[in-house]
Design a protein around this motif. Structure first.
Motif: not given
Length: 134
Positions: A92-106
């Protein structure tokens, strides 16, 4: 062009096309007619008379794997802070402490989560920019 089958007119369908890398890809809603073209053995496709689902969902395609580390670089270039972390089953990436970009590995599925604010829409735009929509 209009096709006729058993006295019923079937309008021709223009495929949705997009460039992905060096390839041109198309999305069509057709059925196989059972007929073959003798020269090359291709199967003849015809548009559906009555689409099974009137609202077709969007297909997102990318040229290769979309990497969170690449997204992080683009997000930082936009003037935001982005922290990368890897966990069991996802990264995951946490952007500016409030937006989460999450990538499922499977599955490779990428989700963007957070409050609907200017940062959210900018991050979503960067993520969607990695894909071509059909």
């Amino acid at each position: 062009e209009v096709l006729e089958e058993e006295g019923v007119e079937i309008p021709s369908v223009e495929p949705h096309e997009a460039k992905v890398g060096e390839c041109t890809v198309s999305l069509m809603d057709c059925i196989a007619t059972g007929q073959k073209v003798a020269a090359d053995g291709s199967i003849v496709l015809a548009p559906r008379r009555f689409p099974e689902n009137k609202q077709q969902s969007t297909v997102m395609l990318s040229d290769g794997d979309v990497l969170l580390t690449d997204l992080r670089s683009e997000i930082i270039a936009q003037g935001m802070k982005a922290e990368y972390s890897a966990h069991v089953g996802y990264a995951q990436l946490i952007i500016n402490g409030k937006i989460v970009v999450r990538k499922d590995q499977a599955s490779g599925e990428i989700d963007v989560e957070g409050p609907l604010c200017e940062d959210f829409f900018l991050v979503r735009s960067v993520v969607c920019g990695q894909y071509v929509a059909l």
